[in-house]
Design an enzyme around this catalytic site. Structure first.
Site, PDB file in Angstrom:
ATOM      1  N   HIS A  91      62.570  -2.769  85.627  1.00  0.00           N
ATOM      2  CA  HIS A  91      63.898  -3.031  86.200  1.00  0.00           C
ATOM      3  C   HIS A  91      63.888  -4.289  87.080  1.00  0.00           C
ATOM      4  O   HIS A  91      64.261  -4.243  88.253  1.00  0.00           O
ATOM      5  CB  HIS A  91      64.386  -1.817  87.004  1.00  0.00           C
ATOM      6  CG  HIS A  91      65.881  -1.800  87.181  1.00  0.00           C
ATOM      7  ND1 HIS A  91      66.624  -0.646  87.297  1.00  0.00           N
ATOM      8  CD2 HIS A  91      66.794  -2.814  87.277  1.00  0.00           C
ATOM      9  CE1 HIS A  91      67.900  -0.952  87.458  1.00  0.00           C
ATOM     10  NE2 HIS A  91      68.029  -2.264  87.447  1.00  0.00           N
TER      11      HIS A  91
ATOM     12  N   ARG B 264      71.690  -0.161  81.600  1.00  0.00           N
ATOM     13  CA  ARG B 264      71.223   1.009  82.349  1.00  0.00           C
ATOM     14  C   ARG B 264      70.480   1.930  81.379  1.00  0.00           C
ATOM     15  O   ARG B 264      70.852   2.038  80.207  1.00  0.00           O
ATOM     16  CB  ARG B 264      72.407   1.784  82.959  1.00  0.00           C
ATOM     17  CG  ARG B 264      72.992   1.167  84.210  1.00  0.00           C
ATOM     18  CD  ARG B 264      72.073   1.305  85.417  1.00  0.00           C
ATOM     19  NE  ARG B 264      72.639   0.716  86.630  1.00  0.00           N
ATOM     20  CZ  ARG B 264      72.377  -0.520  87.076  1.00  0.00           C
ATOM     21  NH1 ARG B 264      71.572  -1.311  86.402  1.00  0.00           N
ATOM     22  NH2 ARG B 264      72.905  -0.956  88.205  1.00  0.00           N
TER      23      ARG B 264
ATOM     24  N   GLU C 290      64.443   6.639  86.177  1.00  0.00           N
ATOM     25  CA  GLU C 290      63.528   5.695  86.842  1.00  0.00           C
ATOM     26  C   GLU C 290      63.073   6.271  88.183  1.00  0.00           C
ATOM     27  O   GLU C 290      63.875   6.873  88.874  1.00  0.00           O
ATOM     28  CB  GLU C 290      64.243   4.358  87.078  1.00  0.00           C
ATOM     29  CG  GLU C 290      64.566   3.613  85.794  1.00  0.00           C
ATOM     30  CD  GLU C 290      65.330   2.309  86.052  1.00  0.00           C
ATOM     31  OE1 GLU C 290      65.413   1.871  87.219  1.00  0.00           O
ATOM     32  OE2 GLU C 290      65.856   1.747  85.075  1.00  0.00           O
TER      33      GLU C 290
HETATM   34  P1  NAP Z   1      80.952  -6.581  83.382  1.00  0.00           P
HETATM   35  O1  NAP Z   1      81.335  -8.007  83.547  1.00  0.00           O
HETATM   36  O2  NAP Z   1      81.854  -5.523  83.888  1.00  0.00           O
HETATM   37  O3  NAP Z   1      80.605  -6.352  81.827  1.00  0.00           O
HETATM   38  C1  NAP Z   1      80.481  -5.086  81.233  1.00  0.00           C
HETATM   39  C2  NAP Z   1      81.251  -5.114  79.942  1.00  0.00           C
HETATM   40  O4  NAP Z   1      81.031  -3.861  79.256  1.00  0.00           O
HETATM   41  C3  NAP Z   1      82.765  -5.251  80.175  1.00  0.00           C
HETATM   42  O5  NAP Z   1      83.308  -6.235  79.309  1.00  0.00           O
HETATM   43  C4  NAP Z   1      83.268  -3.857  79.835  1.00  0.00           C
HETATM   44  O6  NAP Z   1      84.597  -3.837  79.383  1.00  0.00           O
HETATM   45  C5  NAP Z   1      82.296  -3.459  78.749  1.00  0.00           C
HETATM   46  N1  NAP Z   1      82.358  -2.035  78.472  1.00  0.00           N
HETATM   47  C6  NAP Z   1      82.467  -1.011  79.331  1.00  0.00           C
HETATM   48  N2  NAP Z   1      82.569   0.156  78.669  1.00  0.00           N
HETATM   49  C7  NAP Z   1      82.515  -0.145  77.358  1.00  0.00           C
HETATM   50  C8  NAP Z   1      82.597   0.634  76.175  1.00  0.00           C
HETATM   51  N3  NAP Z   1      82.752   1.966  76.216  1.00  0.00           N
HETATM   52  N4  NAP Z   1      82.536  -0.003  74.984  1.00  0.00           N
HETATM   53  C9  NAP Z   1      82.412  -1.340  74.933  1.00  0.00           C
HETATM   54  N5  NAP Z   1      82.342  -2.128  76.022  1.00  0.00           N
HETATM   55  C10 NAP Z   1      82.390  -1.541  77.219  1.00  0.00           C
HETATM   56  O7  NAP Z   1      79.562  -6.317  84.117  1.00  0.00           O
HETATM   57  P2  NAP Z   1      78.276  -7.279  84.170  1.00  0.00           P
HETATM   58  O8  NAP Z   1      78.251  -8.002  85.453  1.00  0.00           O
HETATM   59  O9  NAP Z   1      78.194  -8.043  82.893  1.00  0.00           O
HETATM   60  O10 NAP Z   1      77.133  -6.165  84.230  1.00  0.00           O
HETATM   61  C11 NAP Z   1      76.959  -5.254  83.159  1.00  0.00           C
HETATM   62  C12 NAP Z   1      75.982  -4.168  83.521  1.00  0.00           C
HETATM   63  O11 NAP Z   1      74.666  -4.698  83.564  1.00  0.00           O
HETATM   64  C13 NAP Z   1      76.168  -3.563  84.918  1.00  0.00           C
HETATM   65  O12 NAP Z   1      77.147  -2.537  84.920  1.00  0.00           O
HETATM   66  C14 NAP Z   1      74.795  -3.041  85.252  1.00  0.00           C
HETATM   67  O13 NAP Z   1      74.698  -1.683  84.951  1.00  0.00           O
HETATM   68  C15 NAP Z   1      73.874  -3.845  84.355  1.00  0.00           C
HETATM   69  N6  NAP Z   1      72.953  -4.674  85.164  1.00  0.00           N
HETATM   70  C16 NAP Z   1      71.619  -4.492  85.020  1.00  0.00           C
HETATM   71  C17 NAP Z   1      70.750  -5.268  85.761  1.00  0.00           C
HETATM   72  C18 NAP Z   1      69.262  -5.093  85.641  1.00  0.00           C
HETATM   73  O14 NAP Z   1      68.561  -5.282  86.628  1.00  0.00           O
HETATM   74  N7  NAP Z   1      68.745  -4.772  84.466  1.00  0.00           N
HETATM   75  C19 NAP Z   1      71.229  -6.211  86.666  1.00  0.00           C
HETATM   76  C20 NAP Z   1      72.607  -6.389  86.755  1.00  0.00           C
HETATM   77  C21 NAP Z   1      73.468  -5.621  85.999  1.00  0.00           C
HETATM   78  P3  NAP Z   1      85.785  -3.576  80.465  1.00  0.00           P
HETATM   79  O15 NAP Z   1      85.693  -4.675  81.474  1.00  0.00           O
HETATM   80  O16 NAP Z   1      87.035  -3.604  79.631  1.00  0.00           O
HETATM   81  O17 NAP Z   1      85.496  -2.230  81.080  1.00  0.00           O
END
Ligand code: NAP
Length: 318
Positions: free
Chosen positions: A284, A237, A266
């Site tokens: 994005h 993000r 954005e």
């Molecule tokens: P996810 O499986 O929840 O992975 C996020 C990881 O970040 C989790 O392991 C989480 O740990 C960790 N995290 C959270 N807070 C943290 C901190 N303070 N320090 C270190 N690690 C931390 O989610 P995902 O499916 O991989 O997606 C991740 C993010 O990608 C989404 O939230 C979204 O914002 C972004 N995204 C962007 C796009 C795009 O179009 N560019 C598309 C999809 C997703 P915990 O589980 O312990 O909280």
């Protein structure tokens, strides 16, 4: 049991609209106009659920004003930083998102960004307007084989990026709230302190959630830990990055470059990024493939239907 009527806040691809129409009595956003919170609340009057909502801030005030007919909210995204989950829980309002089904697509985009910066694609594309021919000096980039990719946020997407980076012969390191089990790490080195990760990697991937703790994470102090040859990629993000700090690092060549799919504010992102030859910027499109978009629709439909039928759903957030 009667079909639910739902309000779809954003214009969806036609193949997603067809899937939605097969499952619900849907009111679509036919114009593609970005709706205000008030317009969304009005559209929800008499409806059972919301579908979409990526551009709609679903904060506590929004939850308070929801029409009494609304029984569930579905966001057409895996990220849920625009939804106040605590407020939804307090209201007893179920919220659904789209985990897993876009992971591969977003990981592919992270590789695109990584290679785009390493191989100086912004400068290469610009050069094609007046190319004078091959020379040994022309746009020497960085080979990624043998380099260390450091992933901040080793969740679904972070680990899927690691899978791809291994195929490019990269070493993997990561930082996350907790150390993962060996089967998920697959040899990746864990740094509890993200500053340590940044000091030890060549390519930093931001793949965490946007939370109060991660907002502004990439600041001047942390960027100063990075190697002058390092690359930053943000697939998470925009608000994880402090734009002033990153733009300063890019313009003064304190790092090699940045690949950015997401931005603060954005679509009115900081225009200075457009002028930086070492910034490779995308609008994005991380999850924007036909395959992912279709699956995102399907998982959201499945979650809402499961809830309607009193069954558990794997994509329920609140
Ligand atoms: P996810 O499986 O929840 O992975 C996020 C990881 O970040 C989790 O392991 C989480 O740990 C960790 N995290 C959270 N807070 C943290 C901190 N303070 N320090 C270190 N690690 C931390 O989610 P995902 O499916 O991989 O997606 C991740 C993010 O990608 C989404 O939230 C979204 O914002 C972004 N995204 C962007 C796009 C795009 O179009 N560019 C598309 C999809 C997703 P915990 O589980 O312990 O909280």
């Amino acid at each position: 049991m009667s079909r639910w009527s739902i309000f779809v806040t954003a214009k969806m691809p036609d193949y997603v609209e067809r899937d939605i129409a097969a499952a619900f009595d849907a009111t679509f956003n036919t114009t593609g106009e970005k709706l205000t919170q008030e317009q969304v609340l009005k559209g929800l009057e008499g409806k059972d659920a919301l579908f979409g909502g990526v551009g709609v801030k679903m904060d506590a005030a929004f939850m308070d004003k929801l029409p009494s007919s609304v029984k569930a909210l579905g966001t057409y995204s895996v990220g849920f930083d625009h939804v106040d989950i605590a407020a939804a829980k307090a209201k007893g309002m179920p919220v659904f998102n789209t985990p897993d089904v876009l992971t591969d697509t977003v990981a592919e985009c992270a590789m695109l960004l990584t290679l785009g910066v390493a191989r100086r694609v912004t400068e290469s594309v610009a050069l094609m307007a007046d190319w004078k021919g091959w020379t040994p000096l022309q746009l020497n980039g960085m080979e990624v084989a043998g380099k260390t990719m450091g992933i901040f946020g080793f969740g679904r997407i972070g680990r899927a990026i690691a899978d791809r980076a291994r195929a490019f012969k990269m070493n993997i390191a990561y930082s996350d709230m907790n150390k993962f089990s060996p089967d998920l790490e697959q040899g990746a080195i864990y740094y509890k302190d993200p500053a340590e990760l940044m000091a030890h990697c060549d390519i930093l991937i931001l793949a965490c959630n946007s939370t109060p703790e991660t907002r502004g994470f990439l600041n001047r102090e942390r960027l100063a830990k990075m190697r002058p040859t390092a690359i930053v990629v943000n697939i998470a993000r925009g608000d994880i990055v402090n734009d002033d700090a990153l733009i300063e690092a890019l313009s003064q060549n304190k790092i090699m470059g940045a690949g950015l799919d997401v931005f603060n504010n954005e679509p009115n992102f900081d225009p200075r990024y457009k002028t930086l030859p070492n910034a490779f910027i995308l609008p994005h499109i991380g999850s924007s493939t036909v395959e992912a978009r279709r699956r995102m629709g399907q998982i959201l439909i499945e979650g809402l239907l499961a809830f309607k039928d009193g069954k558990p759903a794997r994509n329920r957030l609140a």
